[in-house]
Motif scaffolding. Structure first.
Motif, PDB file in Angstrom:
ATOM      1  N   GLY A  43       0.804  -1.217   0.000  1.00 40.73           N
ATOM      2  CA  GLY A  43       0.000   0.000   0.000  1.00 40.73           C
ATOM      3  C   GLY A  43       0.834   1.262   0.000  1.00 40.73           C
ATOM      4  O   GLY A  43       2.055   1.234   0.132  1.00 40.73           O
ATOM      5  N   VAL A  44       0.135   2.360  -0.151  1.00 41.71           N
ATOM      6  CA  VAL A  44       0.755   3.671  -0.127  1.00 41.71           C
ATOM      7  C   VAL A  44      -0.260   4.633   0.480  1.00 41.71           C
ATOM      8  O   VAL A  44      -1.463   4.483   0.274  1.00 41.71           O
ATOM      9  N   ALA A  45       0.211   5.592   1.264  1.00 41.27           N
ATOM     10  CA  ALA A  45      -0.692   6.535   1.930  1.00 41.27           C
ATOM     11  C   ALA A  45      -0.013   7.885   2.062  1.00 41.27           C
ATOM     12  O   ALA A  45       1.205   8.008   1.900  1.00 41.27           O
ATOM     13  N   THR A  46      -0.796   8.899   2.384  1.00 38.23           N
ATOM     14  CA  THR A  46      -0.243  10.226   2.645  1.00 38.23           C
ATOM     15  C   THR A  46       0.666  10.139   3.862  1.00 38.23           C
ATOM     16  O   THR A  46       0.314   9.521   4.867  1.00 38.23           O
ATOM     17  N   ARG A  47       1.812  10.753   3.758  1.00 35.21           N
ATOM     18  CA  ARG A  47       2.783  10.716   4.841  1.00 35.21           C
ATOM     19  C   ARG A  47       2.205  11.394   6.089  1.00 35.21           C
ATOM     20  O   ARG A  47       1.627  12.466   5.994  1.00 35.21           O
ATOM     21  N   PRO A  48       2.346  10.766   7.257  1.00 31.45           N
ATOM     22  CA  PRO A  48       1.864  11.412   8.479  1.00 31.45           C
ATOM     23  C   PRO A  48       2.565  12.757   8.669  1.00 31.45           C
ATOM     24  O   PRO A  48       3.728  12.918   8.336  1.00 31.45           O
ATOM     25  N   GLY A  49       1.849  13.714   9.157  1.00 31.00           N
ATOM     26  CA  GLY A  49       2.427  15.038   9.365  1.00 31.00           C
ATOM     27  C   GLY A  49       2.083  15.991   8.236  1.00 31.00           C
ATOM     28  O   GLY A  49       2.257  17.184   8.364  1.00 31.00           O
ATOM     29  N   LEU A  50       1.584  15.481   7.131  1.00 33.80           N
ATOM     30  CA  LEU A  50       1.183  16.337   6.024  1.00 33.80           C
ATOM     31  C   LEU A  50      -0.340  16.451   6.010  1.00 33.80           C
ATOM     32  O   LEU A  50      -0.987  16.266   5.004  1.00 33.80           O
ATOM     33  N   GLN A  51      -0.900  16.717   7.147  1.00 35.11           N
ATOM     34  CA  GLN A  51      -2.329  16.866   7.297  1.00 35.11           C
ATOM     35  C   GLN A  51      -2.658  18.344   7.457  1.00 35.11           C
ATOM     36  O   GLN A  51      -1.794  19.166   7.763  1.00 35.11           O
ATOM     37  N   THR A  52      -3.917  18.695   7.265  1.00 34.36           N
ATOM     38  CA  THR A  52      -4.356  20.071   7.401  1.00 34.36           C
ATOM     39  C   THR A  52      -4.152  20.541   8.838  1.00 34.36           C
ATOM     40  O   THR A  52      -4.555  19.869   9.778  1.00 34.36           O
ATOM     41  N   MET A  53      -3.521  21.689   8.987  1.00 31.82           N
ATOM     42  CA  MET A  53      -3.290  22.256  10.312  1.00 31.82           C
ATOM     43  C   MET A  53      -4.354  23.281  10.677  1.00 31.82           C
ATOM     44  O   MET A  53      -4.680  23.448  11.839  1.00 31.82           O
ATOM     45  N   PHE A  54      -4.853  24.009   9.691  1.00 26.66           N
ATOM     46  CA  PHE A  54      -5.791  25.097   9.942  1.00 26.66           C
ATOM     47  C   PHE A  54      -7.050  24.891   9.123  1.00 26.66           C
ATOM     48  O   PHE A  54      -7.017  24.321   8.039  1.00 26.66           O
ATOM     49  N   GLY A  55      -8.157  25.400   9.610  1.00 21.33           N
ATOM     50  CA  GLY A  55      -9.410  25.347   8.871  1.00 21.33           C
ATOM     51  C   GLY A  55      -9.378  26.339   7.720  1.00 21.33           C
ATOM     52  O   GLY A  55      -8.443  27.135   7.577  1.00 21.33           O
ATOM     53  N   PRO A  56     -10.412  26.323   6.884  1.00 26.98           N
ATOM     54  CA  PRO A  56     -10.446  27.240   5.743  1.00 26.98           C
ATOM     55  C   PRO A  56     -10.570  28.697   6.190  1.00 26.98           C
ATOM     56  O   PRO A  56     -11.183  28.994   7.220  1.00 26.98           O
ATOM     57  N   LEU A  57      -9.979  29.590   5.421  1.00 30.52           N
ATOM     58  CA  LEU A  57     -10.087  31.021   5.686  1.00 30.52           C
ATOM     59  C   LEU A  57     -11.382  31.537   5.066  1.00 30.52           C
ATOM     60  O   LEU A  57     -11.883  30.972   4.093  1.00 30.52           O
ATOM     61  N   ALA A  58     -11.911  32.618   5.612  1.00 31.98           N
ATOM     62  CA  ALA A  58     -13.164  33.189   5.116  1.00 31.98           C
ATOM     63  C   ALA A  58     -13.052  33.501   3.626  1.00 31.98           C
ATOM     64  O   ALA A  58     -12.102  34.144   3.186  1.00 31.98           O
ATOM     65  N   GLY A  59     -13.987  33.043   2.838  1.00 32.12           N
ATOM     66  CA  GLY A  59     -13.983  33.275   1.401  1.00 32.12           C
ATOM     67  C   GLY A  59     -13.115  32.306   0.631  1.00 32.12           C
ATOM     68  O   GLY A  59     -13.012  32.400  -0.582  1.00 32.12           O
ATOM     69  N   ASN A  60     -12.455  31.378   1.325  1.00 32.59           N
ATOM     70  CA  ASN A  60     -11.587  30.377   0.703  1.00 32.59           C
ATOM     71  C   ASN A  60     -10.563  30.993  -0.259  1.00 32.59           C
ATOM     72  O   ASN A  60     -10.423  30.572  -1.396  1.00 32.59           O
ATOM     73  N   PRO A  61      -9.796  32.007   0.188  1.00 32.38           N
ATOM     74  CA  PRO A  61      -8.827  32.651  -0.696  1.00 32.38           C
ATOM     75  C   PRO A  61      -7.550  31.828  -0.839  1.00 32.38           C
ATOM     76  O   PRO A  61      -7.291  30.904  -0.070  1.00 32.38           O
ATOM     77  N   THR A  62      -6.744  32.205  -1.806  1.00 31.95           N
ATOM     78  CA  THR A  62      -5.410  31.644  -1.967  1.00 31.95           C
ATOM     79  C   THR A  62      -4.515  32.233  -0.880  1.00 31.95           C
ATOM     80  O   THR A  62      -4.631  33.404  -0.541  1.00 31.95           O
ATOM     81  N   VAL A  63      -3.626  31.431  -0.341  1.00 31.78           N
ATOM     82  CA  VAL A  63      -2.646  31.931   0.629  1.00 31.78           C
ATOM     83  C   VAL A  63      -1.391  32.286  -0.147  1.00 31.78           C
ATOM     84  O   VAL A  63      -0.788  31.444  -0.794  1.00 31.78           O
ATOM     85  N   ASN A  64      -0.993  33.552  -0.095  1.00 29.70           N
ATOM     86  CA  ASN A  64       0.161  34.027  -0.865  1.00 29.70           C
ATOM     87  C   ASN A  64       1.448  34.095  -0.054  1.00 29.70           C
ATOM     88  O   ASN A  64       2.507  34.340  -0.610  1.00 29.70           O
TER      89      ASN A  64
END
Length: 121
Positions: A43-64
């Motif tokens: 099998g293969v899976a997403t590496r632990p530690g590469l999970q979402t840390m923060f919830g979505p920002l208002a308006g779902n903008p791009t983070v620059n």
């Protein structure tokens, strides 16, 4: 999830990172870049530690801009600038709070760390 209409596709080679071949020439079962995965037996899976840390920002903008910095008492914090012109800082682990709004939309930030002192804008 149903498996109706599906069939087993055997992989004769279950491998990992191959850097000496063009990605289009790779056989099934190998990858040109395996930085974000971990392989287990069969099998293969997403590496632990590469999970979402923060919830979505208002308006779902791009983070620059995204920066981790250390406070004078040694606490690691995150700072982020979104495409809507809002600057955020991590107030508690996993929580971003806006500290400035109305910055130029689609702007980028730049920062430098010198001698362990962060000089973010």
């Amino acid at each position: 999830m149903t498996t109706a209409g599906s069939f087993d596709a055997p992989i004769e080679l279950f491998s990992g990172l191959v850097t000496d071949m063009a990605p289009a020439d790779l056989p099934h079962g190998v990858s040109p870049d395996c930085q974000d995965v971990v392989f287990s037996s069969g099998g293969v899976a997403t590496r632990p530690g590469l999970q979402t840390m923060f919830g979505p920002l208002a308006g779902n903008p791009t983070v620059n801009y995204l920066k981790t910095y250390e406070t004078p008492n040694g606490t690691l914090r995150t700072m982020a600038l979104d495409a809507n012109g809002a600057l955020y800082k991590e107030t508690t682990p996993g929580t971003l709070s806006a500290i400035a709004n109305g910055l130029a939309p689609n702007s980028y930030a730049n920062s430098t760390t010198l001698l362990g002192v962060n000089t973010s804008p």
